[in-house]
Write a protein that holds these residues in place. Structure first.
Motif, PDB file in Angstrom:
ATOM      1  N   PRO A  76       0.919  -1.003  -0.042  1.00 53.56           N
ATOM      2  CA  PRO A  76      -0.202   0.062   0.036  1.00 53.56           C
ATOM      3  C   PRO A  76       0.349   1.343   0.023  1.00 53.56           C
ATOM      4  O   PRO A  76       0.131   2.509  -0.135  1.00 53.56           O
ATOM      5  CB  PRO A  76      -0.998   0.162   1.358  1.00 53.56           C
ATOM      6  N   MET A  77       2.117   1.058  -0.199  1.00 55.68           N
ATOM      7  CA  MET A  77       2.926   2.035   0.021  1.00 55.68           C
ATOM      8  C   MET A  77       3.320   2.752  -1.749  1.00 55.68           C
ATOM      9  O   MET A  77       4.040   3.299  -1.535  1.00 55.68           O
ATOM     10  CB  MET A  77       4.246   2.273   0.819  1.00 55.68           C
ATOM     11  N   ILE A  78       3.470   1.798  -2.260  1.00 57.22           N
ATOM     12  CA  ILE A  78       3.726   1.926  -3.701  1.00 57.22           C
ATOM     13  C   ILE A  78       2.730   2.051  -4.676  1.00 57.22           C
ATOM     14  O   ILE A  78       1.986   1.220  -4.846  1.00 57.22           O
ATOM     15  CB  ILE A  78       4.517   0.574  -4.101  1.00 57.22           C
ATOM     16  N   LYS A  79       3.327   3.379  -5.521  1.00 59.12           N
ATOM     17  CA  LYS A  79       1.935   3.701  -6.252  1.00 59.12           C
ATOM     18  C   LYS A  79       1.937   2.410  -7.861  1.00 59.12           C
ATOM     19  O   LYS A  79       1.144   2.393  -8.715  1.00 59.12           O
ATOM     20  CB  LYS A  79       2.027   4.816  -6.499  1.00 59.12           C
ATOM     21  N   ALA A  80       3.891   2.358  -8.164  1.00 60.71           N
ATOM     22  CA  ALA A  80       4.650   1.921  -9.373  1.00 60.71           C
ATOM     23  C   ALA A  80       5.293   1.099  -9.230  1.00 60.71           C
ATOM     24  O   ALA A  80       6.645   1.070  -8.411  1.00 60.71           O
ATOM     25  CB  ALA A  80       3.934   2.592 -10.210  1.00 60.71           C
ATOM     26  N   ALA A  81       5.470  -0.004  -9.514  1.00 59.18           N
ATOM     27  CA  ALA A  81       6.532  -0.458 -10.301  1.00 59.18           C
ATOM     28  C   ALA A  81       7.162  -1.686 -11.757  1.00 59.18           C
ATOM     29  O   ALA A  81       6.052  -1.923 -12.406  1.00 59.18           O
ATOM     30  CB  ALA A  81       6.434  -1.659  -8.851  1.00 59.18           C
ATOM     31  N   GLU A  82       8.568  -1.236 -11.403  1.00 60.59           N
ATOM     32  CA  GLU A  82       9.098  -1.760 -12.579  1.00 60.59           C
ATOM     33  C   GLU A  82      10.326  -1.898 -12.412  1.00 60.59           C
ATOM     34  O   GLU A  82      11.204  -2.063 -12.350  1.00 60.59           O
ATOM     35  CB  GLU A  82       9.494  -0.863 -13.819  1.00 60.59           C
ATOM     36  N   VAL A  83       9.467  -4.014 -12.615  1.00 63.26           N
ATOM     37  CA  VAL A  83      10.680  -5.077 -12.067  1.00 63.26           C
ATOM     38  C   VAL A  83      11.518  -5.235 -13.907  1.00 63.26           C
ATOM     39  O   VAL A  83      11.054  -6.089 -14.956  1.00 63.26           O
ATOM     40  CB  VAL A  83      10.594  -6.128 -11.737  1.00 63.26           C
ATOM     41  N   TYR A  84      12.636  -5.558 -13.677  1.00 65.10           N
ATOM     42  CA  TYR A  84      13.670  -6.612 -14.579  1.00 65.10           C
ATOM     43  C   TYR A  84      14.945  -6.696 -15.050  1.00 65.10           C
ATOM     44  O   TYR A  84      15.648  -6.498 -13.495  1.00 65.10           O
ATOM     45  CB  TYR A  84      14.209  -5.122 -16.069  1.00 65.10           C
ATOM     46  N   VAL A  85      15.361  -7.702 -15.530  1.00 69.57           N
ATOM     47  CA  VAL A  85      17.066  -8.188 -15.434  1.00 69.57           C
ATOM     48  C   VAL A  85      17.800  -7.303 -16.186  1.00 69.57           C
ATOM     49  O   VAL A  85      17.866  -7.118 -17.160  1.00 69.57           O
ATOM     50  CB  VAL A  85      16.801  -9.601 -15.618  1.00 69.57           C
ATOM     51  N   ALA A  86      19.019  -6.782 -15.455  1.00 66.14           N
ATOM     52  CA  ALA A  86      19.795  -5.530 -16.142  1.00 66.14           C
ATOM     53  C   ALA A  86      20.627  -6.556 -17.088  1.00 66.14           C
ATOM     54  O   ALA A  86      20.918  -8.078 -17.103  1.00 66.14           O
ATOM     55  CB  ALA A  86      20.302  -4.737 -14.972  1.00 66.14           C
TER      56      ALA A  86
END
Length: 230
Positions: A76-86
């Motif tokens: 509930p603290m997070i609005k948006a997230a993008e996860v990726y592998v560098a």
């Protein structure tokens, strides 16, 4: 030419297969925008690895990045997230936190965020936003959100308003910093006009040094500022 094409295809397939089975490193967390952290780097890292029990022995092909993003956005603290592998194999996450614009302080305590939604308090950081008191329903924050949004986007209101109060009849009152009077808005209709009337009243009485002679400033009627003296 044909042999060359076969060789290129083989090398591409070999590189792709090798990349897919490469062990994942990390995680590495980056927060976008706001520097005051309501959720910590450690919390985000735990959310990322909890499904796999760690990432040291996880290969890139076994990771479900969309699922990891959904796990992060469930916080509930997070609005948006993008996860990726560098490229180097590091599991990375770009995080945008919610932004609180008001803090409800009744029998329950929580923030209202910039989208008008519930946001829990944080043990890591306390936002300096107006308090909201009175009769507040968590599932009916429309009026409070409208006035809180107005406050956060108006320099005068942002500087002076310290409390929003809503009574049983849904009438809204404001309390200003270093002022004895309360401001009666009524409902949130014609809000811009009411705020302009408040600014005009404040500036005139600040110049006349008479701000502390009033106990209430009523703005709920069109084109009128009705003041009650102490």
């Amino acid at each position: 030419m044909f042999v060359l094409l076969v060789l290129v295809a083989f090398l591409f397939a070999f590189a792709s297969q090798r990349n897919a089975v490469r062990k994942v490193l990390g995680p590495q967390v980056k927060f976008i925008g706001e520097s005051n952290l309501f959720v910590t780097n450690e919390t985000v890292s735990k959310l990322l690895i909890q499904k796999y029990g760690g990432v040291e022995n996880v290969t890139k092909e076994t990771l479900d990045l969309n699922e990891l993003e959904n796990v992060l956005k469930s916080n509930p603290m997070i609005k948006a997230a993008e996860v990726y592998v560098a490229v180097n194999g590091t599991l990375s996450a770009d995080i945008e936190q919610k932004t609180p614009i008001a803090r409800v302080s009744t029998n329950a305590s929580y923030y209202i965020d910039g989208d008008g939604s519930y946001m829990p308090l944080s043990t890591n950081f306390s936002a300096r936003v107006p308090l909201v008191t009175g009769y507040i329903e968590k599932n009916n924050l429309r009026s409070i959100y409208k006035i809180a949004s107005k406050i956060i986007n108006d320099e005068f209101l942002k500087k002076h308003v310290i409390e929003i109060h809503q009574n049983k009849n849904k009438d809204i009152y404001l309390k200003l910093r270093q002022c004895n009077f309360i401001v009666q808005l009524g409902d949130v209709s014609s809000l811009d006009k009411k705020v302009n009337n408040l600014k005009a009243f404040y500036q005139k009485n600040l110049t006349d040094k008479t701000l502390n002679k009033y106990s209430k400033v009523n703005l709920q009627f069109d084109n009128q500022v009705i003041c009650t003296k102490i």
